[in-house]
Design an enzyme around this catalytic site. Structure first.
Site, mmCIF file in Angstrom:
data_model
loop_
_atom_site.group_PDB
_atom_site.id
_atom_site.type_symbol
_atom_site.label_atom_id
_atom_site.label_comp_id
_atom_site.label_asym_id
_atom_site.label_seq_id
_atom_site.Cartn_x
_atom_site.Cartn_y
_atom_site.Cartn_z
ATOM 1 N N HIS A 167 0.844 -1.201 0.000
ATOM 2 C CA HIS A 167 0.000 0.000 0.000
ATOM 3 C C HIS A 167 0.883 1.256 0.000
ATOM 4 C CE1 HIS A 167 -3.672 2.264 1.624
ATOM 5 N NE2 HIS A 167 -2.687 3.114 1.851
ATOM 6 N N GLU A 168 1.853 1.307 0.905
ATOM 7 C CA GLU A 168 2.712 2.503 0.986
ATOM 8 C C GLU A 168 3.614 2.615 -0.248
ATOM 9 O OE1 GLU A 168 1.984 4.702 3.153
ATOM 10 O OE2 GLU A 168 0.642 3.347 4.231
ATOM 11 N N HIS A 186 1.650 4.061 -3.000
ATOM 12 C CA HIS A 186 1.569 5.527 -2.880
ATOM 13 C C HIS A 186 2.814 6.145 -3.503
ATOM 14 C CE1 HIS A 186 -2.037 6.079 -0.671
ATOM 15 N NE2 HIS A 186 -1.613 5.723 0.517
HETATM 16 ZN ZN LIG Z 1 -2.599 5.159 2.256
#
Ligand SMILES: [Zn+2]
Length: 393
Positions: free
Chosen positions: A124-125, A128
């Site tokens: 997830h990170e 990003h």
């Molecule tokens: Zn996030």
């Protein structure tokens, strides 16, 4: 001191089940920038109590194996991220590569000290950092989600929960409730978000990494192969390994045209109900460290027949939003490339799971999964086919 710290971390993790800070003020600060040639330069910093590096490297591999993105350890690169492992850091990342579109370069810090120890949180990170926004911040999210705007404003969550109008990258693929970029409905307490499709409420926040998560990265970075393979069942040529396709869950083989277990996990439906129990436990298979192990079956019926499935029993399943411990995904809807509603409760929390589920797919993929560090579990379901032509004829 260590015990105090651990207590603090445990209580923080309970308060933030998806692990991510809601204090990130930088997410919408700039248009997302791409890493040059899809190469992410990184280095590690900080000395945590628990060494997360093997887990993070494993999740980098997961992305590399399915996209044209390459992660290269190089702390002197002109465009780089420092992955800060310190326990007292947060769990957040800038969206996009360091610098701006007109002036790329420099260093950004990806803080992981408070990311939940579960597969998918670091992806997830990292996503990003690759330039991908939250699924619940897509410009089209109001078609799929109920979000209390009054609560968003009252609690000052406009940045984390507002629509990212610049986030058109996200529109490269359809909205996916099972995206690793979506928050759990209980991320905030009391909840401020739910799915318009109630059956998908517990799918939000799942961290298995969806088919479209990797497809989105491939599209954003315009990843391709010199030669396109004739992939089947919604698959596409894998830019991370051009000799095979990336397949939707439940389809296997280089061209996504093979049934699970080399064909030995195909269940032939009959007009009368039959019952199957699937036992699950976590097994490390290469790039799923701290992640999930899935057991797939195909339920097959004669051409033109409709498959019906009923969940009979969930043994040792943990009934919790986001179904991040164990779960079942039945691909019963028309679009099998997006995540169909996940099931981990057989009670009033997921009423649809207590009913007979009618599938429009033949064969129908059924996946039972368990996460690392959950007890072995078992799911029992029944299946049959009916002749809709007789019922409605
Ligand atoms: Zn996030």
């Amino acid at each position: 001191m260590k015990i105090l710290l651990l207590l603090f971390l445990v209580s923080w993790a309970i308060a933030h089940p998806t692990g991510e800070s809601h204090r990130d003020k930088r997410q919408a600060a700039k248009l997302s920038t791409k890493w040059t040639n899809g190469q992410v330069n990184y280095y590690f910093g900080g000395t945590p109590l628990r060494d997360r590096r093997p887990m993070i490297l494993n999740q980098m591999n997961y992305i590399q194996n399915r996209t044209c993105i390459k992660f290269v350890e190089n702390k002197d690169a002109w465009q780089r991220i420092k992955i800060d492992l310190n326990d007292f850091t947060s769990c957040r990342s800038k969206v996009g590569a360091p610098g701006s579109r007109s002036n790329p370069g420099g260093e950004e810090v990806l803080e992981v000290g408070h990311c939940a120890i579960i597969f998918g949180t670091h992806i997830h990170e990292l996503m990003h950092s690759l330039g991908i926004i939250h699924e619940h911040q897509r410009p089209d999210r109001d078609d799929k989600l109920n979000i209390s705007q009054a609560e968003v404003v009252r609690r000052g969550l406009q940045i984390d929960m507002g629509i990212a109008n610049w986030g058109t990258t996200s529109l490269l693929t359809p909205f996916d409730h099972g995206s690793v970029m979506a928050y759990d409905i209980n991320h905030y307490e009391p909840p401020i978000m739910s799915a318009k499709d109630k059956d998908s409420d517990y799918t939000l926040g799942n961290r298995r990494v969806s088919f479209h998560d990797m497809y989105k990265v491939n599209k954003f970075y315009e990843c391709s192969c010199p030669k396109e393979l004739p992939c089947q069942n919604g698959g596409y040529t894998n830019p991370g390994d051009c000799s095979k396709c990336n397949c939707p869950r439940g389809w296997f083989g280089a061209l996504c045209n093979e049934a699970p277990c080399g064909g030995s996990c195909v269940l032939q439906a009959k007009p009368e109900w039959q019952t199957k129990t699937v036992n699950t436990s976590y097994q490390f298979t290469g790039d799923n460290m701290d992640g999930f192990t899935s057991y797939f079956h195909h339920i097959q019926a004669p051409y033109g027949m409709t498959i019906e499935i009923k969940i009979e029993k969930l043994d040792k399943f943990i009934c919790r939003s986001s179904c991040n411990h164990n779960g079942i995904e039945i691909k019963y809807r028309m679009d099998h490339t997006t995540t169909n509603p996940l099931i981990c409760c057989l009670n009033e929390k997921q009423p649809f799971a207590q009913k007979v589920i009618s599938s429009v797919k033949n064969p129908t993929v059924i996946e039972v999964y368990s996460k690392d560090r959950t007890e072995p579990a078992a799911a029992t379901f029944s299946y049959r086919y009916i002749d809709e032509a007789i019922r409605f004829g």
